[in-house]
Design an enzyme around this catalytic site. Structure first.
Site, PDB file in Angstrom:
ATOM      1  N   GLU A  76      65.217   1.545  22.309  1.00  0.00           N
ATOM      2  CA  GLU A  76      65.094   1.017  20.952  1.00  0.00           C
ATOM      3  C   GLU A  76      65.421  -0.483  20.887  1.00  0.00           C
ATOM      4  OE1 GLU A  76      63.802   2.768  18.626  1.00  0.00           O
ATOM      5  OE2 GLU A  76      64.080   1.374  16.956  1.00  0.00           O
ATOM      6  N   ASP A  77      66.434  -0.905  21.602  1.00  0.00           N
ATOM      7  CA  ASP A  77      66.941  -2.263  21.370  1.00  0.00           C
ATOM      8  C   ASP A  77      66.709  -3.258  22.505  1.00  0.00           C
ATOM      9  OD1 ASP A  77      67.855  -1.492  18.915  1.00  0.00           O
ATOM     10  OD2 ASP A  77      69.891  -1.057  19.595  1.00  0.00           O
ATOM     11  N   ASP A 260      97.616  25.327   3.381  1.00  0.00           N
ATOM     12  CA  ASP A 260      97.376  24.832   4.730  1.00  0.00           C
ATOM     13  C   ASP A 260      97.394  23.315   4.822  1.00  0.00           C
ATOM     14  OD1 ASP A 260      95.215  24.740   3.141  1.00  0.00           O
ATOM     15  OD2 ASP A 260      93.870  25.796   4.474  1.00  0.00           O
TER      16      ASP A 260
END
Ligand code: MN
Length: 715
Positions: A76-77, A260
């Site tokens: 992608e980059d 809890d």
């Protein structure tokens, strides 16, 4: 940033057969490909894939996954291609990187409106190999950890929302609770910082008041189990703010009611020990009925196994306890990843098999392929944008969510209508505060109540919620009706008496039909609010009496027994909604007053010599006798106004104020109306008991050397 040898060491630490050379090649390649690219933080870009790989070593993932993490942004980059990656790292890694790239592209084109559709693509894309999704989750986790470096608030919000709606629940469905909780908390911090801050603040106070409860409880549990011959590890921890907040919101309960806040995990050697441990716990402390769950005999869809129970444990605190074996614990922490590890160890190729193991994934994909609504899934997990809200607490710790600008009155009505209706004051964070105060995040609000109190019409202007506003209106309407009806009875009674008649209910009933009223209350309320004149009733039930003689005359006295307009008694300045004082007329007990019926509003009281009464001269039917009815044992204070002309000299104002105080009166307001070199006019608003009290003050003021004139202005 993880160094090359550190990353390799970590992987070798859990997988001695890992392909060290491949990891080294990928590390160097990623650094070279990303070159001088920078992250928003200013760090070199290649630190990102390395951190992502580091996160995946916590999940103890295989070489191919770690290598994919290092390479996940190269297509992608950077200029990398599938062919190049296939040649350098083999087809499996290249395929995984390609999968991650596809997910990244779906993400980049994602719009809010298309989210559900993207989610469908998302699952289909990653279903080929679960490792694609694991890399994507780690990628998102690192991006969330560094989210604050992104300068665009809009972009941060979008990424956080997507994380909350898609990635966190997905991590949960995959059983990777650690990552789910961290993603949720990071997104919560961005999406709703006020709520998070309020909760953390509250939690700190709670922690201070309970001391080091987690450690004490964990120690006691361990001691009990070891006494029973069960060696174990007990892990105590506090839940993250987001999961607590969600529970409090969903179940409308307080922090203290959350069973809890503290969770305890008991890790034992094998399955029989799990059941033995539960037995020991249940005989040592009372269990909370309905909370025992056996996920060992029936595991959850994501493969989770444990025994759950809640008990009124050590320190008399509710404690949620999960009992499990070491292997179950790893599955619970690492989910699908842990499962993968065990499969890998057994030597079978697992990548395809994961989707099969995790039935929910297959079912979800089928559901999506058959067009069932993915919105439903999103709906369950959506975090609303709450930036325009404030989060406050009752003294019991119940969380109350209100719109920004809300007041303690809104708060009271949000808790219960009854509490709003009887609210007389409030404490905010333990301090008395005015009811008009604006509430802030984390405020603890205590409402002070009195059964004698009714909502004030003035509240309507200061509340922010529709619930409060409509409750106030409803209550005022009911009060008004009751007061109008009571006032109407008074007026009718006196009007009938003046005519030599008696207003019994039986007689009044005869007027209902002709005057189109359903019952006597409604008839009397009509008289009280000035829409029905008592003469109308008299003429309806005693037509033979004819019209009343004459009218009343202004200046005039009301002609005693000849008058048939009825009369009212004025019991105090707070006579309620049906009887009001004409604005700025300041009638005082001891002076003659008269009432004017104002249709729809009841009676307005004027001093008999008020010039403003001329307006009603031609409307005799609206005049009504009014008399003071003040208990001398309980004097009340009434507002009044004086205009004093005093010499413009040092101390004159002080003399006037001192004198007024000496006479037991209160100055509510003081203004210099006009001032020239020698004299000035002062307008004084005072509180006095009655006309006599005022007259005494006036003559005393006249006796002051600095005072020129004292008058009571008339309108
Ligand atoms: Mn990335």
């Amino acid at each position: 940033m993880l160094r090359q040898y550190e990353l390799v060491d970590r992987v070798l630490g859990y997988d001695p057969k890992a392909d060290e050379a491949l990891i080294n090649r990928a590390y160097v390649y990623a650094m070279k490909q990303h070159g001088s690219q920078k992250r928003a933080s200013g760090d070199p870009y290649f630190s990102h894939p390395i951190e992502v790989a580091g996160i995946l070593t916590d999940l103890k993932l295989d070489t191919a996954t770690i290598v994919t993490a290092l390479l996940h942004d190269t297509i992608e980059d950077t200029g990398s291609t599938m062919d190049e990656l296939t040649k350098l790292f083999g087809p499996q890694v290249a395929g995984l990187v390609d999968g991650v790239t596809k997910l990244t592209r779906i993400e980049l084109t994602s719009e809010r409106s298309k989210q559900a559709e993207n989610f469908r693509k998302f699952l289909l894309a990653m279903s080929n190999d679960i490792r694609v999704l694991l890399v994507k989750l780690a990628d998102r986790l690192h991006n969330m950890r560094t989210l604050h470096f992104i300068s665009s608030a809009e972009k941060r919000q979008r990424i956080a929302l997507e994380t909350m709606e898609i990635y966190a629940p997905l991590a949960g469905r995959m059983g990777i609770q650690e990552i789910r909780e961290e993603l949720e908390d990071l997104a919560f911090k961005e999406l709703n910082p006020e709520a998070r801050e309020a909760l953390i603040k509250r939690l700190n106070e709670f922690r201070e008041s309970t001391g080091d409860a987690v450690k004490k409880i964990a120690d006691e549990i361990r001691a009990k189990l070891e006494e029973a011959g069960l060696p174990c590890e007990v892990i105590g921890r506090e839940k993250r703010p987001y999961s607590m907040w969600r529970k409090m919101e969903r179940r409308a309960i307080s922090l203290e009611q959350l069973s809890d806040i503290f969770g305890f995990r008991v890790i034992v050697d094998d399955v029989p020990d799990c059941y033995r441990a539960i037995g020991v716990l249940h005989t040592s402390w009372p269990m909370v009925p309905g909370r025992f769950k056996d996920y060992i005999s029936t595991p959850k869809a994501n493969g989770y196994r444990s025994l759950h129970t809640t008990m009124i444990g050590p320190q008399r605190k509710r404690a949620e306890v999960q009992v499990r074996t070491r292997k179950m614990h790893e599955v619970a922490e690492y989910g699908i990843a842990a499962h993968w590890l065990y499969k890998e160890a057994s030597g079978t190729d697992a990548s395809g098999e994961f989707a099969a193991t995790f039935k929910w994934l297959r079912q979800l994909i089928e559901m999506l392929e058959h067009g069932a609504s993915p919105e439903e899934f999103l709906e369950h997990t959506k975090l609303q944008m709450y930036s325009d809200q404030v989060f406050c607490f009752t003294p019991n710790g119940l969380l109350i969510t209100l719109p920004r600008g809300a007041t303690p009155i809104d708060f009271a009505y949000a808790v219960h209508t009854e509490i709003g209706d009887t609210c007389v004051g409030c404490k905010i964070n333990g301090r008395h505060m005015p009811l008009r105060s604006k509430l802030e995040n984390g405020d603890e609000v205590e409402i002070i109540r009195s059964q004698a109190q009714k909502p004030s019409p003035a509240w309507e202007a200061i509340v922010a919620t529709g619930k409060a506003r409509s409750a106030i209106r409803r209550s005022i309407r009911a009060t008004k009706q009751a007061e109008f009806s009571k006032l109407g009875r008074q007026i009718v009674k006196t009007a009938f008496e003046a005519a030599g008649r008696e207003a019994t209910d039986t007689i009044l009933e005869r007027a209902l039909g002709p005057l189109r009223k359903h019952d006597i209350n409604e008839l009397l309320a009509g008289v009280g609010d000035g829409t029905i004149n008592p003469q109308q009733i008299l003429q309806t039930v005693y037509p033979e009496d004819g019209a009343p003689k004459g009218g009343r005359k202004r200046n005039g006295r009301m002609n005693g027994k000849d008058e048939r307009g009825g009369s009212v008694r004025v019991t105090g300045r707070a006579s309620g909604l049906a009887i009001r004082f004409a604005p700025e007329m300041f009638p005082l007990p001891g002076e003659r007053i008269v009432g004017i019926m104002m249709p729809g509003e009841g009676v307005t009281i004027y001093p008999i010599d008020a010039p403003a009464l001329e307006e009603f001269d031609g409307d005799a039917m609206r005049w009504i006798d009014a008399t003071w009815d003040i208990d001398p044992e309980h004097p009340q204070s009434f507002p009044t106004r004086l205009r004093v002309t005093a010499k413009n000299e040092v101390g004159s104002l002080g003399h006037i104020a001192t004198l007024i105080a000496d006479y037991g009166s209160n100055i509510a307001n003081l203004s210099l109306a006009q001032r020239d070199t020698d004299f000035y006019d002062i307008q004084l608003d005072l509180e006095v008991r009655d006309l006599k009290h005022l007259t005494r003050i006036m003559s005393a003021l006249n006796g002051l050397s600095c005072v020129n004139t004292v008058v009571r202005p008339r309108r």
